[in-house]
Write a protein that holds these residues in place. Structure first.
Motif: not given
Length: 294
Positions: A134-149
């Motif tokens: 989707t977005f390519g290499m990037h950072w987020d300005t908030h912490d992320v918890f990615a959960v694989q469903l």
């Protein structure tokens, strides 16, 4: 709901805003959804609210997945799920923002992370059947918890080049570390959890298998947020701070007086408690402090 594999105190000491963290099987098989979850989300999303977006080498034009229906004698847009699935099979990626109020299980995921970190949360859902992401290499300005469903997805992470970015400091204004090997290169399987601190570069790639994951963003207050609050609380009532200021006629006494007032106000345990109390009474439940989820 989530098994983080670590208690909150140890997480804050060793990982929070310091390093990525992976927990395998954070969701048990009985807790993981089926593809019917995506069907339900598509059924509940209003086409006009712009929460749903498709990407394939850039944004996909809504005309490719929207149609019309007649309701109360008026023609209105509607999502056409069959077209969305065709686009996904053709390599597109689907993003649905702020899904925590669209499904009970996703709401529970957010609540679990919110309780663990003691901060407000919001969630985005991402679906793909392949393609380039989707977005390519990037950072987020908030912490992320990615959960694989459902399915699998590859995550590569690089250390920050601009640590702890604020909500108005996106990665597009910075050069990505393309000539270095990632510090983390992992494939998440269904049920796995990955914590990505804000500011960590990441590139997320679909594999040749259907994938649905949920990214839960956390929105805790920063020192910057606290000082902004102090400015509003302390200096609007301070006469020197309300004086006109121009480059050619700067009143150094007024500036020094206002700064001393701000320092005295901010350096107070009572005021920090009042700030925390104000955060616990947000105008919108689970709303971020000063940014929207990505």
């Amino acid at each position: 709901m989530l098994d983080f594999g670590v208690n909150p105190v140890d997480f804050r000491c060793h990982y929070q805003q310091r390093a990525p963290y992976r927990m395998q099987a954070a969701l048990t098989p009985s807790q993981r959804p089926s593809w019917s979850l995506l069907d339900q989300l598509l059924d509940r999303i209003e086409p006009g609210d712009q929460r749903l977006q498709l990407y394939r080498n850039g944004p996909v034009a809504p005309a490719q997945y929207l149609g019309y229906r007649v309701h109360d004698g008026q023609a209105r847009h509607r999502l056409i799920p069959s077209r969305i699935y065709d686009l996904l099979r053709g390599g597109a990626s689907l993003v649905i923002n702020r899904v925590e109020h669209d499904d009970r299980m996703l709401m529970q995921l957010c609540a679990s992370v919110s309780k663990f970190c003691d901060v407000p949360t919001s969630a985005n859902a991402y679906a793909s059947f392949g393609g380039d992401g989707t977005f390519g290499m990037h950072w987020d300005t908030h912490d992320v918890f990615a959960v694989q469903l459902i399915g699998r997805k590859r995550w590569r992470l690089w250390a920050p080049t601009f640590p702890l970015p604020l909500s108005h400091q996106p990665s597009r204004d910075h050069l990505a570390p393309r000539d270095t090997d990632p510090m983390v290169d992992v494939t998440l399987k269904a049920g796995d959890l990955l914590y990505i601190p804000r500011g960590w570069w990441h590139d997320v790639r679909p594999l040749d298998v259907g994938s649905l994951h949920c990214s839960v963003g956390t929105y805790g207050p920063t020192v910057y947020d606290y000082l902004q609050w102090c400015l509003r609380q302390a200096l609007s009532e301070h006469l020197d701070a309300r004086q006109d200021l121009s480059v050619s006629n700067a009143d150094s006494y007024a500036i020094d007086s206002a700064l001393q007032t701000l320092i005295a106000f901010a350096d107070s345990a009572e005021k920090r408690t009042a700030f925390q109390r104000a955060l616990r009474e947000p105008a919108t439940p689970n709303a971020p402090i000063s940014s929207a989820p990505r």
